[in-house]
Motif scaffolding. Structure first.
Motif, PDB file in Angstrom:
ATOM      1  N   LEU A 238       5.425 -25.760 -42.067  1.00  0.00           N
ATOM      2  CA  LEU A 238       4.041 -26.213 -42.080  1.00  0.00           C
ATOM      3  C   LEU A 238       3.063 -25.074 -41.822  1.00  0.00           C
ATOM      4  O   LEU A 238       1.967 -25.052 -42.391  1.00  0.00           O
ATOM      5  CB  LEU A 238       3.827 -27.298 -41.013  1.00  0.00           C
ATOM      6  N   LEU A 239       3.465 -24.142 -40.953  1.00  0.00           N
ATOM      7  CA  LEU A 239       2.513 -23.122 -40.517  1.00  0.00           C
ATOM      8  C   LEU A 239       3.256 -21.929 -39.942  1.00  0.00           C
ATOM      9  O   LEU A 239       4.266 -22.096 -39.257  1.00  0.00           O
ATOM     10  CB  LEU A 239       1.586 -23.711 -39.456  1.00  0.00           C
ATOM     11  N   HIS A 240       2.763 -20.742 -40.226  1.00  0.00           N
ATOM     12  CA  HIS A 240       3.272 -19.516 -39.606  1.00  0.00           C
ATOM     13  C   HIS A 240       2.053 -18.742 -39.125  1.00  0.00           C
ATOM     14  O   HIS A 240       1.204 -18.359 -39.935  1.00  0.00           O
ATOM     15  CB  HIS A 240       4.066 -18.687 -40.617  1.00  0.00           C
ATOM     16  N   GLU A 241       1.945 -18.551 -37.823  1.00  0.00           N
ATOM     17  CA  GLU A 241       0.712 -17.982 -37.286  1.00  0.00           C
ATOM     18  C   GLU A 241       0.982 -17.033 -36.132  1.00  0.00           C
ATOM     19  O   GLU A 241       2.018 -17.095 -35.467  1.00  0.00           O
ATOM     20  CB  GLU A 241      -0.216 -19.099 -36.804  1.00  0.00           C
ATOM     21  N   GLU A 242       0.012 -16.174 -35.895  1.00  0.00           N
ATOM     22  CA  GLU A 242       0.075 -15.250 -34.782  1.00  0.00           C
ATOM     23  C   GLU A 242      -0.214 -15.997 -33.479  1.00  0.00           C
ATOM     24  O   GLU A 242      -1.008 -16.930 -33.448  1.00  0.00           O
ATOM     25  CB  GLU A 242      -0.957 -14.143 -34.977  1.00  0.00           C
ATOM     26  N   VAL A 243       0.443 -15.566 -32.428  1.00  0.00           N
ATOM     27  CA  VAL A 243       0.175 -16.097 -31.087  1.00  0.00           C
ATOM     28  C   VAL A 243      -0.619 -15.050 -30.326  1.00  0.00           C
ATOM     29  O   VAL A 243      -0.269 -13.866 -30.315  1.00  0.00           O
ATOM     30  CB  VAL A 243       1.476 -16.439 -30.343  1.00  0.00           C
TER      31      VAL A 243
ATOM     32  N   PHE B 234      -1.811 -28.818 -42.878  1.00  0.00           N
ATOM     33  CA  PHE B 234      -1.655 -27.522 -42.219  1.00  0.00           C
ATOM     34  C   PHE B 234      -1.939 -26.364 -43.175  1.00  0.00           C
ATOM     35  O   PHE B 234      -2.379 -25.298 -42.742  1.00  0.00           O
ATOM     36  CB  PHE B 234      -0.272 -27.410 -41.595  1.00  0.00           C
ATOM     37  N   ALA B 235      -1.708 -26.566 -44.468  1.00  0.00           N
ATOM     38  CA  ALA B 235      -2.075 -25.535 -45.435  1.00  0.00           C
ATOM     39  C   ALA B 235      -3.587 -25.338 -45.453  1.00  0.00           C
ATOM     40  O   ALA B 235      -4.089 -24.209 -45.521  1.00  0.00           O
ATOM     41  CB  ALA B 235      -1.566 -25.906 -46.826  1.00  0.00           C
ATOM     42  N   ALA B 236      -4.330 -26.455 -45.358  1.00  0.00           N
ATOM     43  CA  ALA B 236      -5.794 -26.368 -45.338  1.00  0.00           C
ATOM     44  C   ALA B 236      -6.284 -25.686 -44.065  1.00  0.00           C
ATOM     45  O   ALA B 236      -7.215 -24.869 -44.101  1.00  0.00           O
ATOM     46  CB  ALA B 236      -6.392 -27.764 -45.460  1.00  0.00           C
ATOM     47  N   ARG B 237      -5.674 -25.995 -42.948  1.00  0.00           N
ATOM     48  CA  ARG B 237      -6.078 -25.363 -41.690  1.00  0.00           C
ATOM     49  C   ARG B 237      -5.767 -23.869 -41.701  1.00  0.00           C
ATOM     50  O   ARG B 237      -6.555 -23.049 -41.226  1.00  0.00           O
ATOM     51  CB  ARG B 237      -5.381 -26.027 -40.513  1.00  0.00           C
ATOM     52  N   ALA B 238      -4.611 -23.508 -42.238  1.00  0.00           N
ATOM     53  CA  ALA B 238      -4.226 -22.101 -42.295  1.00  0.00           C
ATOM     54  C   ALA B 238      -5.181 -21.322 -43.196  1.00  0.00           C
ATOM     55  O   ALA B 238      -5.500 -20.162 -42.928  1.00  0.00           O
ATOM     56  CB  ALA B 238      -2.791 -21.954 -42.796  1.00  0.00           C
ATOM     57  N   ALA B 239      -5.650 -21.957 -44.279  1.00  0.00           N
ATOM     58  CA  ALA B 239      -6.550 -21.280 -45.197  1.00  0.00           C
ATOM     59  C   ALA B 239      -7.902 -20.954 -44.569  1.00  0.00           C
ATOM     60  O   ALA B 239      -8.609 -20.048 -45.024  1.00  0.00           O
ATOM     61  CB  ALA B 239      -6.759 -22.138 -46.445  1.00  0.00           C
ATOM     62  N   LEU B 240      -8.261 -21.669 -43.515  1.00  0.00           N
ATOM     63  CA  LEU B 240      -9.550 -21.419 -42.845  1.00  0.00           C
ATOM     64  C   LEU B 240      -9.498 -20.230 -41.897  1.00  0.00           C
ATOM     65  O   LEU B 240     -10.529 -19.723 -41.474  1.00  0.00           O
ATOM     66  CB  LEU B 240      -9.973 -22.669 -42.067  1.00  0.00           C
TER      67      LEU B 240
END
Length: 301
Positions: free
Chosen positions: A157-162, A289-295
């Motif tokens: 769903l999401l891959h993000e920095e912490v 989650f793709a939409a949130r990541a794109a922001l």
């Protein structure tokens, strides 16, 4: 041998305790004991080893449980598939997550789009999630740590920095980046063992041969930013949270550690029937989650 006996046996086998099984089944303990005794008599072998009041699944019971699980799971899937085909209702979806806060937007949108679907949520540790998937208590788990096992599959769903969150007036607040070694004496606010923030924190400090100083630990990751803002310590938080906390007096730093990331996965049993309601939830979760990541400016797609 009837289905009720098999369902009683499955619960007793999982619990290895007659009283607890009776509580889960919401029936009287003697009824459960009689049912198991009749089943053993019919099969001609004991399914449990008994030592006083304690019972343990024996080799016959373990072999029988494997078959019973398969039979009951197939029947449950058949019921859901027929209900979908007949259009009897809009179905249901059950989901577990380490924290439910990141799911609020998704759940709000899903309920608005499919008001007839019953949604049930659980807050669970990864260990409990594996049990819930195995027992088909949930359709999906939203996990920030790998959940592996027979028949399990995951969609990212999401891959993000912490990031590191510090109070706005903290001496580190003016910095953009920091090494883990420079945080050796900083008190950390984190979750208890088993949650992804704690696992990541311990892994980062293990890389420098140290253990983190923990000033506060709890079971609700959503409380971390409040405690950090109050000046009780510093904490690790996903970058997804930054836009939602714009008004909270916090400063954000990047850590000089290549693996300071979180991967959020939607996990399910691929050997089970995916109902129409569950399929809609999965598709909406991926899109949400793709939409949130794109922001996010650091979105990696």
């Amino acid at each position: 041998m009837d289905l009720l006996s098999l369902r009683y046996f499955r619960v007793v086998a999982r619990r290895e305790h007659i009283s607890r099984a009776a509580e889960e089944l919401r029936v009287a303990q003697p009824s459960v004991s009689r049912t198991i005794a009749r089943l053993e008599a019919e099969l001609g072998v004991p399914l449990f080893d008994r030592h006083g009041r304690a019972i343990r699944l024996n080799r016959y019971g373990a072999a029988f449980l494997t078959r019973v699980e398969r039979v009951l799971d197939e029947l449950d899937d058949a019921r859901r598939e027929l209900a979908d085909a007949a259009g009897l209702d809009d179905g249901s979806v059950s989901v577990a997550a380490e924290t439910l806060l990141p799911l609020t937007g998704l759940l709000t949108g899903f309920r608005a789009a499919y008001p007839g679907v019953a949604v049930r949520c659980f807050q669970s540790t990864p260990e409990v999630m594996l049990h819930q998937l195995g027992s088909r208590q949930v359709d999906f788990c939203v996990a920030s740590q790998p959940l592996t096992g027979p028949g399990l599959g995951a969609v990212r769903l999401l891959h993000e920095e912490v990031l590191l969150a510090v109070p706005a007036d903290h001496p580190l607040a003016g910095r953009e980046r920091i090494a883990v070694a420079d945080l050796a004496r900083e008190p950390f606010i984190t979750t208890g063992p088993g949650h992804w923030q704690r696992a990541l924190l311990e892994r980062l400090f293990a890389s420098i041969g140290r253990r983190p100083v923990i000033s506060c630990e709890g079971e609700e990751p959503g409380a971390t930013h409040h405690l950090v803002a109050a000046g009780l310590g510093v904490g690790l938080m996903p970058s997804l949270a930054v836009p939602d906390l714009a008004r909270v007096p916090l400063a954000w730093l990047r850590l000089d550690a290549p693996d300071c990331v979180r991967t959020l996965n939607l996990v399910r049993r691929e050997d089970s029937y995916l109902s129409t309601a569950a399929e809609r939830f999965r598709d909406m979760a991926v899109a949400h989650f793709a939409a949130r990541a794109a922001l996010r400016p650091d979105a990696d797609g």
